[in-house]
Design a protein around this motif. Structure first.
Motif, mmCIF file in Angstrom:
data_model
loop_
_atom_site.group_PDB
_atom_site.id
_atom_site.type_symbol
_atom_site.label_atom_id
_atom_site.label_comp_id
_atom_site.label_asym_id
_atom_site.label_seq_id
_atom_site.Cartn_x
_atom_site.Cartn_y
_atom_site.Cartn_z
ATOM 1 N N THR A 178 -14.649 109.582 23.441
ATOM 2 C CA THR A 178 -15.381 110.805 23.765
ATOM 3 C C THR A 178 -16.882 110.584 23.591
ATOM 4 O O THR A 178 -17.677 111.433 23.977
ATOM 5 N N ASP A 179 -17.261 109.463 22.999
ATOM 6 C CA ASP A 179 -18.663 109.132 22.754
ATOM 7 C C ASP A 179 -18.794 107.619 22.850
ATOM 8 O O ASP A 179 -17.904 106.887 22.425
ATOM 9 N N LEU A 180 -19.887 107.148 23.401
ATOM 10 C CA LEU A 180 -20.050 105.705 23.582
ATOM 11 C C LEU A 180 -21.222 105.144 22.786
ATOM 12 O O LEU A 180 -21.079 104.167 22.068
ATOM 13 N N CYS A 181 -22.377 105.778 22.907
ATOM 14 C CA CYS A 181 -23.612 105.215 22.354
ATOM 15 C C CYS A 181 -23.962 105.851 21.009
ATOM 16 O O CYS A 181 -24.970 106.570 20.890
ATOM 17 N N TYR A 182 -23.141 105.604 20.006
ATOM 18 C CA TYR A 182 -23.375 106.164 18.684
ATOM 19 C C TYR A 182 -23.221 105.050 17.659
ATOM 20 O O TYR A 182 -22.274 104.260 17.725
ATOM 21 N N GLY A 183 -24.152 105.014 16.689
ATOM 22 C CA GLY A 183 -24.203 103.870 15.792
ATOM 23 C C GLY A 183 -23.516 104.029 14.454
ATOM 24 O O GLY A 183 -23.655 103.156 13.595
ATOM 25 N N TYR A 184 -22.789 105.127 14.239
ATOM 26 C CA TYR A 184 -22.104 105.357 12.970
ATOM 27 C C TYR A 184 -20.650 104.918 13.124
ATOM 28 O O TYR A 184 -19.829 105.644 13.664
ATOM 29 N N ASN A 185 -20.337 103.718 12.666
ATOM 30 C CA ASN A 185 -18.996 103.159 12.814
ATOM 31 C C ASN A 185 -18.604 102.400 11.550
ATOM 32 O O ASN A 185 -19.456 102.050 10.736
ATOM 33 N N ALA A 186 -17.313 102.134 11.408
ATOM 34 C CA ALA A 186 -16.821 101.341 10.278
ATOM 35 C C ALA A 186 -15.639 100.506 10.759
ATOM 36 O O ALA A 186 -14.919 100.900 11.680
ATOM 37 N N PHE A 187 -15.432 99.360 10.118
ATOM 38 C CA PHE A 187 -14.362 98.479 10.563
ATOM 39 C C PHE A 187 -14.002 97.486 9.456
ATOM 40 O O PHE A 187 -14.779 97.251 8.529
ATOM 41 N N TRP A 188 -12.804 96.925 9.586
ATOM 42 C CA TRP A 188 -12.396 95.843 8.692
ATOM 43 C C TRP A 188 -13.171 94.586 9.063
ATOM 44 O O TRP A 188 -13.392 94.312 10.238
ATOM 45 N N ARG A 189 -13.546 93.829 8.096
ATOM 46 C CA ARG A 189 -14.363 92.633 8.321
ATOM 47 C C ARG A 189 -13.724 91.669 9.323
ATOM 48 O O ARG A 189 -14.418 91.013 10.105
ATOM 49 N N HIS A 190 -12.403 91.601 9.321
ATOM 50 C CA HIS A 190 -11.725 90.634 10.207
ATOM 51 C C HIS A 190 -11.970 90.933 11.682
ATOM 52 O O HIS A 190 -11.793 90.060 12.541
ATOM 53 N N CYS A 191 -12.397 92.153 12.005
ATOM 54 C CA CYS A 191 -12.666 92.499 13.401
ATOM 55 C C CYS A 191 -13.792 91.653 13.988
ATOM 56 O O CYS A 191 -13.820 91.398 15.195
ATOM 57 N N LEU A 192 -14.726 91.221 13.146
ATOM 58 C CA LEU A 192 -15.864 90.437 13.631
ATOM 59 C C LEU A 192 -15.419 89.139 14.284
ATOM 60 O O LEU A 192 -16.077 88.631 15.199
ATOM 61 N N ASP A 193 -14.303 88.584 13.814
ATOM 62 C CA ASP A 193 -13.801 87.336 14.389
ATOM 63 C C ASP A 193 -13.269 87.541 15.803
ATOM 64 O O ASP A 193 -13.136 86.581 16.569
ATOM 65 N N LYS A 194 -12.969 88.803 16.153
ATOM 66 C CA LYS A 194 -12.339 89.077 17.444
ATOM 67 C C LYS A 194 -13.296 89.669 18.478
ATOM 68 O O LYS A 194 -12.959 89.731 19.663
ATOM 69 N N ILE A 195 -14.482 90.113 18.035
ATOM 70 C CA ILE A 195 -15.385 90.734 19.001
ATOM 71 C C ILE A 195 -16.645 89.903 19.259
ATOM 72 O O ILE A 195 -17.345 90.141 20.239
ATOM 73 N N ASP A 196 -16.960 88.943 18.408
ATOM 74 C CA ASP A 196 -17.994 87.938 18.673
ATOM 75 C C ASP A 196 -19.267 88.547 19.277
ATOM 76 O O ASP A 196 -19.569 88.347 20.455
ATOM 77 N N LEU A 197 -20.015 89.278 18.479
ATOM 78 C CA LEU A 197 -21.196 89.982 18.963
ATOM 79 C C LEU A 197 -22.304 89.018 19.368
ATOM 80 O O LEU A 197 -22.594 88.057 18.659
ATOM 81 N N ASP A 198 -22.953 89.310 20.498
ATOM 82 C CA ASP A 198 -23.984 88.409 21.006
ATOM 83 C C ASP A 198 -25.067 89.142 21.791
ATOM 84 O O ASP A 198 -25.531 88.667 22.828
ATOM 85 N N CYS A 199 -25.472 90.318 21.299
ATOM 86 C CA CYS A 199 -26.572 91.018 21.951
ATOM 87 C C CYS A 199 -27.543 91.517 20.886
ATOM 88 O O CYS A 199 -27.177 91.657 19.716
ATOM 89 N N THR A 200 -28.771 91.798 21.279
ATOM 90 C CA THR A 200 -29.815 92.062 20.292
ATOM 91 C C THR A 200 -30.300 93.507 20.232
ATOM 92 O O THR A 200 -30.926 93.909 19.257
ATOM 93 N N GLY A 201 -30.068 94.299 21.270
ATOM 94 C CA GLY A 201 -30.663 95.623 21.344
ATOM 95 C C GLY A 201 -29.749 96.771 20.964
ATOM 96 O O GLY A 201 -28.701 96.591 20.328
ATOM 97 N N PHE A 202 -30.128 97.997 21.385
ATOM 98 C CA PHE A 202 -29.361 99.201 21.089
ATOM 99 C C PHE A 202 -27.991 99.185 21.760
ATOM 100 O O PHE A 202 -27.105 99.954 21.385
ATOM 101 N N GLU A 203 -27.815 98.329 22.755
ATOM 102 C CA GLU A 203 -26.531 98.267 23.448
ATOM 103 C C GLU A 203 -25.431 97.648 22.606
ATOM 104 O O GLU A 203 -24.271 97.580 23.029
ATOM 105 N N VAL A 204 -25.750 97.218 21.386
ATOM 106 C CA VAL A 204 -24.767 96.569 20.527
ATOM 107 C C VAL A 204 -23.575 97.478 20.247
ATOM 108 O O VAL A 204 -22.428 97.018 20.172
ATOM 109 N N GLU A 205 -23.824 98.798 20.089
ATOM 110 C CA GLU A 205 -22.706 99.705 19.814
ATOM 111 C C GLU A 205 -21.725 99.753 20.978
ATOM 112 O O GLU A 205 -20.507 99.761 20.794
ATOM 113 N N THR A 206 -22.272 99.775 22.199
ATOM 114 C CA THR A 206 -21.412 99.779 23.382
ATOM 115 C C THR A 206 -20.606 98.491 23.464
ATOM 116 O O THR A 206 -19.400 98.512 23.763
ATOM 117 N N LEU A 207 -21.253 97.370 23.193
ATOM 118 C CA LEU A 207 -20.558 96.093 23.225
ATOM 119 C C LEU A 207 -19.409 96.080 22.226
ATOM 120 O O LEU A 207 -18.298 95.619 22.543
#
Length: 275
Positions: free
Chosen positions: A176-205
């Protein structure tokens, strides 16, 4: 994942169990996993007192990523939260700051909180409750039932709705919302989403890749307040196009992966027939 949700205890049993094993979160919830809160900040000294005031005292650590502030942001953070872990940002942009902060976290659960005073730290309990109850990723939503925002113009709301609709249709999400920066997750999720962007679009990614990774997502109603002091670095049109580019890139990558998978299956089938 072992169960970490425990009913409320009373008397001596409560004091013993929570002191030795669990952190009391509320009168009905105690958790074992440590929670790290990541706060990217650049020249937010005036806002930090409001941000830190709302953070619950049961969190494991606060990791503040400083984007080369010149207004005493680091000194204020240390005065407000003596144990704060300050990490200096080497690159630029919110995405780069968050990635830097995630790497510095030692907790099993990671919470993202903005430094402008727009987020209520007391909502963290709702995010953590969703995670210990089985979700992989707890996604804040200003437009879920119970959420709200004081800080979005009509144009930004329209853009957020349009981009959210595209992601839902192209990736099978139900946001219901896409561009919002208040999120939480288990640390193991980082191994599966492999973040690689620098700007505000990080939440969408992040929102797209958790869906692509098949992780369990639960939306959390959240209220976004007005920035207390200063002005945001967000630029609706510029960053809106960056978000759209991320969506198109991820869609293209998904198609390429599907084609590679189909070719692999076909080759395996041909080899089987030949042998």
């Amino acid at each position: 994942m072992s169960s970490v949700l425990r009913p409320a205890l009373t008397g001596d049993a409560y004091e013993y169990r929570t002191a030795r094993t669990y952190r009391p979160v509320s009168s009905h919830l105690a958790i074992a996993p440590p929670v790290s809160v990541v706060i990217p900040a650049m020249n937010e000294a005036e806002n930090l007192p409001y941000v830190f005031k709302t953070l619950p005292d049961w969190i494991h650590e606060v990791v503040m990523v400083d984007g080369n502030s010149t207004d005493g942001t680091v000194e204020v953070a240390r005065a407000l939260w003596p144990d704060v872990k300050v990490v200096e940002q080497r690159g630029k942009g919110k995405g780069d700051a968050l990635i830097t902060g995630f790497e510095a976290c030692s907790g099993d659960i990671i919470v993202m909180v903005d430094a402008d005073g727009s987020a209520d730290g007391q909502e963290i309990v709702s995010y953590v409750s969703a995670l210990v109850s089985g979700a992989d990723f707890a996604k804040g939503s200003r437009f879920a039932n119970g959420g709200g925002t004081d800080d979005m113009t009509f144009v930004r709301k329209l853009g957020n709705w349009a981009l959210c609709t595209i992601v839902n249709r192209k990736f099978g999400a139900r946001y219901t919302d896409l561009c919002y920066g208040y999120n939480a997750f288990w640390r193991h999720c980082l191994d599966k989403i492999d973040l690689d962007c620098t700007g505000f679009e990080v939440e969408t990614l992040m929102n797209i890749r958790v869906v692509k990774a098949g992780l369990k997502v639960q939306e959390i109603p959240s209220h976004e307040y007005l920035r207390i002091h200063g002005t945001s670095n967000l630029r609706a049109v510029r960053d809106g196009f960056r978000v759209l580019n991320v969506i198109l890139r991820e869609r293209s990558n998904r198609r390429a992966l599907r084609r590679r998978t189909e070719r692999s299956v076909l080759l395996d089938s041909v080899r089987g027939e030949v042998s």
